[in-house]
Motif scaffolding. Structure first.
Motif, short mmCIF file in Angstrom:
data_model
loop_
_atom_site.label_atom_id
_atom_site.label_comp_id
_atom_site.label_asym_id
_atom_site.label_seq_id
_atom_site.Cartn_x
_atom_site.Cartn_y
_atom_site.Cartn_z
N LEU A 5 0.85 -1.19 0.00
CA LEU A 5 0.00 0.00 0.00
C LEU A 5 0.88 1.24 0.00
O LEU A 5 2.07 1.17 0.32
N PRO A 6 0.30 2.39 -0.32
CA PRO A 6 1.08 3.63 -0.21
C PRO A 6 1.65 3.77 1.21
O PRO A 6 1.03 3.32 2.18
N GLU A 7 2.80 4.39 1.30
CA GLU A 7 3.48 4.54 2.59
C GLU A 7 2.55 5.17 3.63
O GLU A 7 1.90 6.18 3.37
N ASP A 90 -7.67 10.10 -5.82
CA ASP A 90 -6.22 10.25 -5.63
C ASP A 90 -5.55 8.98 -5.13
O ASP A 90 -4.32 8.85 -5.21
N TRP A 91 -6.32 8.04 -4.62
CA TRP A 91 -5.76 6.81 -4.05
C TRP A 91 -6.01 5.59 -4.93
O TRP A 91 -5.65 4.48 -4.56
N GLN A 92 -6.62 5.81 -6.09
CA GLN A 92 -6.84 4.71 -7.03
C GLN A 92 -5.54 4.38 -7.76
O GLN A 92 -4.65 5.22 -7.88
N SER A 93 -5.43 3.14 -8.21
CA SER A 93 -4.25 2.64 -8.93
C SER A 93 -3.00 2.60 -8.05
O SER A 93 -1.88 2.76 -8.54
N HIS A 94 -3.20 2.41 -6.75
CA HIS A 94 -2.08 2.29 -5.81
C HIS A 94 -2.19 0.99 -4.99
O HIS A 94 -1.58 0.88 -3.93
N GLY A 95 -3.03 0.05 -5.43
CA GLY A 95 -3.18 -1.22 -4.72
C GLY A 95 -4.23 -1.20 -3.63
O GLY A 95 -4.45 -2.21 -2.96
N VAL A 96 -4.90 -0.07 -3.45
CA VAL A 96 -5.89 0.06 -2.37
C VAL A 96 -7.10 -0.84 -2.64
O VAL A 96 -7.54 -1.58 -1.77
N ARG A 126 -12.40 0.95 -13.70
CA ARG A 126 -11.48 0.54 -12.62
C ARG A 126 -12.06 -0.61 -11.80
O ARG A 126 -11.37 -1.54 -11.45
#
Length: 184
Positions: A5-7, A90-96, A126
């Motif tokens: 996931l994002p840091e 803003d949090w799409q395409s980051h594994g969320v 998506r």
């Protein structure tokens, strides 16, 4: 199970009192197949704990940026549930989405649900991509796409994975709460 996931991001169950942390208008549109009012969201989330729903959230810095719901379909469908997702743009395409769906599938498995239904608008590429990633069978119906994913039977290991994830999530929530209280 370590999720990429994002840091600083964490996926965890929402606890009592947190279900009101819903998302931006576009995420609401995608989740509810159209625009809904703030009052509708308030009523919906107030009912969530009483509907045997399991809600996981994706949090960054104590703010929820994505959510996944698992809801039983009802008496006519005893081993089936709906899985619904919303992730802020803003949090799409980051594994969320993948992390939320993985956690939802684990919860479904451990509750004995054999089939998950996921519906989205036909233009929500998506969500369709996410469903395909988990081998969902997609069918198109007017302006809606419905994906179905089969779930495995629960095992002692799957139950332990959920317990460990919940324990970690609860500890994270308590530390976040304490941190916010100290800042105030």
């Amino acid at each position: 199970m370590k999720e990429i996931l994002p840091e600083g991001g964490v996926v965890r169950k929402l606890w009592i009192g947190e279900t009101a942390k819903y998302l931006d208008p576009q995420s609401r549109r995608n989740r509810f197949s159209g625009g809904v009012s703030d009052q509708f969201i308030r009523n919906y989330v107030d009912l969530t704990p009483g509907l045997d729903a399991v809600v996981h959230g994706f949090f960054i810095g104590g703010t929820m940026r994505g959510a996944a719901e698992l809801r039983p379909l009802g008496a006519g469908f005893p081993r089936e549930a709906e899985a619904a997702f919303s992730v802020e743009k803003d949090w799409q395409s980051h594994g969320v989405g993948s992390a939320l769906l993985r956690r939802t599938l684990l919860a479904a498995r451990n509750r004995g649900f054999r089939l998950l239904h996921m519906a989205c608008l036909a233009d929500n590429q998506r969500m369709q991509q996410l469903a395909r990633k988990f081998d969902a069978e997609l069918s198109f119906d007017f302006e809606t796409v419905v994906g179905e994913v089969e779930s495995s039977r629960p095992t002692p290991l799957s139950l332990m994975r959920e317990v460990m994830s919940d324990s970690h999530g609860f500890a994270t929530a308590m530390l976040d709460l304490q941190s916010r209280m100290l800042r105030a």
